[in-house]
Design a protein around this motif. Structure first.
Motif, PDB file in Angstrom:
ATOM      1  N   GLY A  32      29.937  36.845  34.375  1.00 38.60           N
ATOM      2  CA  GLY A  32      31.094  37.553  33.459  1.00 38.60           C
ATOM      3  C   GLY A  32      32.324  37.008  33.495  1.00 38.60           C
ATOM      4  N   ILE A  33      33.526  37.510  33.826  1.00 40.59           N
ATOM      5  CA  ILE A  33      34.719  37.010  33.538  1.00 40.59           C
ATOM      6  C   ILE A  33      35.028  35.831  34.607  1.00 40.59           C
ATOM      7  CG2 ILE A  33      37.287  37.576  33.557  1.00 40.59           C
ATOM      8  CD1 ILE A  33      36.741  40.178  32.548  1.00 40.59           C
ATOM      9  N   GLY A  34      34.506  36.049  35.926  1.00 44.16           N
ATOM     10  CA  GLY A  34      34.699  35.108  36.882  1.00 44.16           C
ATOM     11  C   GLY A  34      34.198  33.922  36.626  1.00 44.16           C
ATOM     12  N   ARG A  35      32.832  33.877  36.002  1.00 43.82           N
ATOM     13  CA  ARG A  35      32.127  32.481  35.820  1.00 43.82           C
ATOM     14  C   ARG A  35      32.841  31.743  34.528  1.00 43.82           C
ATOM     15  NH1 ARG A  35      25.973  33.268  34.145  1.00 43.82           N
ATOM     16  NH2 ARG A  35      26.664  34.272  32.468  1.00 43.82           N
ATOM     17  N   ALA A  36      33.245  32.828  33.636  1.00 44.19           N
ATOM     18  CA  ALA A  36      33.958  31.943  32.459  1.00 44.19           C
ATOM     19  C   ALA A  36      35.289  31.347  32.874  1.00 44.19           C
ATOM     20  CB  ALA A  36      34.298  33.201  31.427  1.00 44.19           C
ATOM     21  N   ALA A  58      36.956  26.015  43.257  1.00 38.00           N
ATOM     22  CA  ALA A  58      36.338  26.620  44.471  1.00 38.00           C
ATOM     23  C   ALA A  58      35.822  28.007  43.872  1.00 38.00           C
ATOM     24  CB  ALA A  58      36.797  26.746  45.594  1.00 38.00           C
ATOM     25  N   VAL A  59      34.658  28.310  43.976  1.00 37.35           N
ATOM     26  CA  VAL A  59      34.185  29.661  43.831  1.00 37.35           C
ATOM     27  C   VAL A  59      33.542  30.484  44.670  1.00 37.35           C
ATOM     28  CG1 VAL A  59      33.772  28.733  41.395  1.00 37.35           C
ATOM     29  CG2 VAL A  59      32.035  28.649  42.969  1.00 37.35           C
ATOM     30  N   THR A  60      33.622  31.881  44.676  1.00 38.60           N
ATOM     31  CA  THR A  60      33.089  32.875  45.586  1.00 38.60           C
ATOM     32  C   THR A  60      32.616  34.046  44.786  1.00 38.60           C
ATOM     33  OG1 THR A  60      33.290  33.872  47.907  1.00 38.60           O
ATOM     34  CG2 THR A  60      35.410  33.930  46.152  1.00 38.60           C
ATOM     35  N   ASP A  61      31.479  34.460  45.686  1.00 40.06           N
ATOM     36  CA  ASP A  61      30.906  35.808  44.859  1.00 40.06           C
ATOM     37  C   ASP A  61      29.704  36.167  46.012  1.00 40.06           C
ATOM     38  OD1 ASP A  61      30.544  36.995  42.005  1.00 40.06           O
ATOM     39  OD2 ASP A  61      28.671  37.306  43.276  1.00 40.06           O
ATOM     40  N   ARG A  62      29.236  37.253  46.112  1.00 37.41           N
ATOM     41  CA  ARG A  62      28.178  37.540  47.171  1.00 37.41           C
ATOM     42  C   ARG A  62      26.706  37.073  46.541  1.00 37.41           C
ATOM     43  NH1 ARG A  62      27.821  44.284  46.510  1.00 37.41           N
ATOM     44  NH2 ARG A  62      27.201  44.030  44.313  1.00 37.41           N
ATOM     45  N   ASP A  63      26.596  36.562  45.295  1.00 34.07           N
ATOM     46  CA  ASP A  63      25.474  36.061  44.684  1.00 34.07           C
ATOM     47  C   ASP A  63      25.125  34.760  44.864  1.00 34.07           C
ATOM     48  OD1 ASP A  63      23.206  35.283  43.089  1.00 34.07           O
ATOM     49  OD2 ASP A  63      23.662  36.446  41.489  1.00 34.07           O
ATOM     50  N   ALA A  64      24.670  34.304  46.105  1.00 31.54           N
ATOM     51  CA  ALA A  64      24.689  32.763  46.259  1.00 31.54           C
ATOM     52  C   ALA A  64      23.721  31.795  45.444  1.00 31.54           C
ATOM     53  CB  ALA A  64      24.276  32.619  47.850  1.00 31.54           C
ATOM     54  N   ALA A  65      22.773  32.397  44.867  1.00 32.98           N
ATOM     55  CA  ALA A  65      22.147  31.588  44.108  1.00 32.98           C
ATOM     56  C   ALA A  65      22.887  31.284  42.592  1.00 32.98           C
ATOM     57  CB  ALA A  65      20.763  32.297  43.707  1.00 32.98           C
ATOM     58  N   ALA A 107      41.557  36.524  41.108  1.00 34.69           N
ATOM     59  CA  ALA A 107      40.854  37.527  41.504  1.00 34.69           C
ATOM     60  C   ALA A 107      40.013  38.132  40.421  1.00 34.69           C
ATOM     61  CB  ALA A 107      41.405  38.473  42.350  1.00 34.69           C
ATOM     62  N   CYS A 108      38.668  37.797  40.132  1.00 33.54           N
ATOM     63  CA  CYS A 108      37.823  38.489  39.113  1.00 33.54           C
ATOM     64  C   CYS A 108      36.840  39.480  39.838  1.00 33.54           C
ATOM     65  CB  CYS A 108      37.109  37.331  38.386  1.00 33.54           C
ATOM     66  SG  CYS A 108      38.351  36.064  37.726  1.00 33.54           S
ATOM     67  N   ALA A 109      36.547  39.577  41.089  1.00 35.56           N
ATOM     68  CA  ALA A 109      35.329  40.478  41.435  1.00 35.56           C
ATOM     69  C   ALA A 109      35.878  41.922  41.132  1.00 35.56           C
ATOM     70  CB  ALA A 109      35.349  40.244  42.631  1.00 35.56           C
ATOM     71  N   ARG A 113      44.170  22.949  42.437  1.00 33.57           N
ATOM     72  CA  ARG A 113      43.358  23.481  43.228  1.00 33.57           C
ATOM     73  C   ARG A 113      43.043  25.022  42.860  1.00 33.57           C
ATOM     74  NH1 ARG A 113      46.150  20.557  48.233  1.00 33.57           N
ATOM     75  NH2 ARG A 113      47.568  22.014  46.932  1.00 33.57           N
ATOM     76  N   VAL A 114      42.143  25.518  42.484  1.00 35.38           N
ATOM     77  CA  VAL A 114      41.750  27.102  42.175  1.00 35.38           C
ATOM     78  C   VAL A 114      40.795  27.817  42.696  1.00 35.38           C
ATOM     79  CG1 VAL A 114      41.941  28.610  40.204  1.00 35.38           C
ATOM     80  CG2 VAL A 114      42.961  26.310  39.821  1.00 35.38           C
ATOM     81  N   LEU A 115      40.858  28.697  43.328  1.00 33.30           N
ATOM     82  CA  LEU A 115      39.930  29.457  43.897  1.00 33.30           C
ATOM     83  C   LEU A 115      39.730  30.693  42.882  1.00 33.30           C
ATOM     84  CD1 LEU A 115      37.854  30.633  45.953  1.00 33.30           C
ATOM     85  CD2 LEU A 115      39.902  31.879  47.310  1.00 33.30           C
ATOM     86  N   VAL A 116      38.346  30.939  42.543  1.00 35.17           N
ATOM     87  CA  VAL A 116      37.959  32.033  41.765  1.00 35.17           C
ATOM     88  C   VAL A 116      36.911  33.000  42.413  1.00 35.17           C
ATOM     89  CG1 VAL A 116      37.066  32.685  39.398  1.00 35.17           C
ATOM     90  CG2 VAL A 116      38.435  30.664  39.490  1.00 35.17           C
ATOM     91  N   THR A 117      37.302  34.380  42.317  1.00 37.25           N
ATOM     92  CA  THR A 117      36.376  35.312  43.054  1.00 37.25           C
ATOM     93  C   THR A 117      35.578  35.835  42.000  1.00 37.25           C
ATOM     94  OG1 THR A 117      37.675  37.313  42.930  1.00 37.25           O
ATOM     95  CG2 THR A 117      38.249  35.744  44.852  1.00 37.25           C
ATOM     96  N   GLY A 118      34.528  36.503  42.277  1.00 35.62           N
ATOM     97  CA  GLY A 118      33.412  37.041  41.411  1.00 35.62           C
ATOM     98  C   GLY A 118      32.911  36.141  40.320  1.00 35.62           C
ATOM     99  N   ALA A 119      32.880  35.091  40.901  1.00 38.83           N
ATOM    100  CA  ALA A 119      32.706  33.740  39.698  1.00 38.83           C
ATOM    101  C   ALA A 119      30.842  33.907  39.440  1.00 38.83           C
ATOM    102  CB  ALA A 119      33.034  32.546  40.484  1.00 38.83           C
TER     103      ALA A 119
END
Length: 257
Positions: free
Chosen positions: A18-22, A35-42, A90-92, A9-15
């Motif tokens: 860029g690097i976070g999505r990759a 699980a992914v987090t970022d301020r860009d909800a869309a 932590a990629c953000a 189970r992995v959480l990626v920030t800044g997803a």
């Protein structure tokens, strides 16, 4: 090589890009639950839809990485949805005022870079510690930069922030070793992302991209592979390390031979 990430189970920030999505895609490709987090909800929604369509267990948790309550809520929600966390990546990050000399750098610009790059990593790490402890240990990987080790003019806030991120990772690795939590950092040189293209005046949709550049450039997918390795059980003995991926630039001597 089997990274032994299946079911982890992995959480990626800044997803969102860029690097976070990759990274999110790379962990999903290894069979992890993401699980992914970022301020860009869309953008998060689109990424999670893509991952779920591929049969991956994925969840999204929009948050501003600089807001303590947002980060705590996102980490808690990700852990609740996945039944815990085994790794946090932590990629953000932001580059800040590239090309602005230190004497002309506004305090607000300096603070903005440190809020995202340093405070954000600190908040994520602090929120994740009890969750990783509850899982019996785990892995944290932060995206620093070769700019933590070498410097270029006009990038003082970014260089200083990434050096702070690297040392934060080392300090956390020392503190958390007895809990079975490893903390490592990736320090890439220039990566072909929308952020770096913007910094260097390259259109984000230009298919040529960095082709013909006088310096080596890596892809976000290459950095994502480094992140997967450091977050995987395969790298179990590696802790408090900085994986410098700069094509050997920082190893070169200036001796004129």
């Amino acid at each position: 090589m089997d990274m032994r990430m299946r079911g982890r189970r992995v959480l990626v920030t800044g997803a969102a890009g860029g690097i976070g999505r990759a990274a999110a895609r790379a962990f999903a490709g290894e069979g992890a639950h993401v699980a992914v987090t970022d301020r860009d909800a869309a953008a998060l929604a689109a990424l999670v839809a893509e991952l779920r369509a591929a049969g991956v267990a994925a969840s999204r948790h929009p948050a501003d990485i600089t807001v303590e309550a947002d980060v705590a809520a996102a980490v808690a929600a990700a852990a609740a949805e996945l039944g815990g966390l085994d790794a946090v990546v932590a990629c953000a990050g932001i580059s800040g005022p590239v090309g602005t000399m230190l004497a002309e750098t506004w305090t607000t610009k300096w603070d903005a870079v440190f809020d995202v790059n340093v405070r954000g990593v600190f908040l994520v790490l602090r929120a994740a510690i009890p969750v990783l402890r509850a899982a019996g240990g785990g892995d944290v990987v932060v995206v620093a930069s070769d700019s933590a080790l070498v410097a270029a003019p006009g990038m003082a806030p970014y260089c200083a922030s990434k050096a702070a991120v690297l040392q934060l990772a080392r300090a956390a690795a020392v503190e958390l070793a007895d809990d079975g939590i490893r903390v490592n950092a990736v320090c890439p040189s220039i990566v072909d992302t929308p952020m770096s293209r913007g910094d260097l005046g390259i259109d984000r949709d230009d298919t040529a991209g960095f082709a013909g550049a006088a310096y080596a450039v890596q892809t976000a997918d290459e950095v994502a592979a480094q992140l997967v390795f450091l977050a995987s059980p395969v790298s179990r003995p590696v802790n408090g390390a900085a994986l410098v991926s700069d094509f050997g630039y920082s190893a070169r001597s200036s001796f004129p031979a």
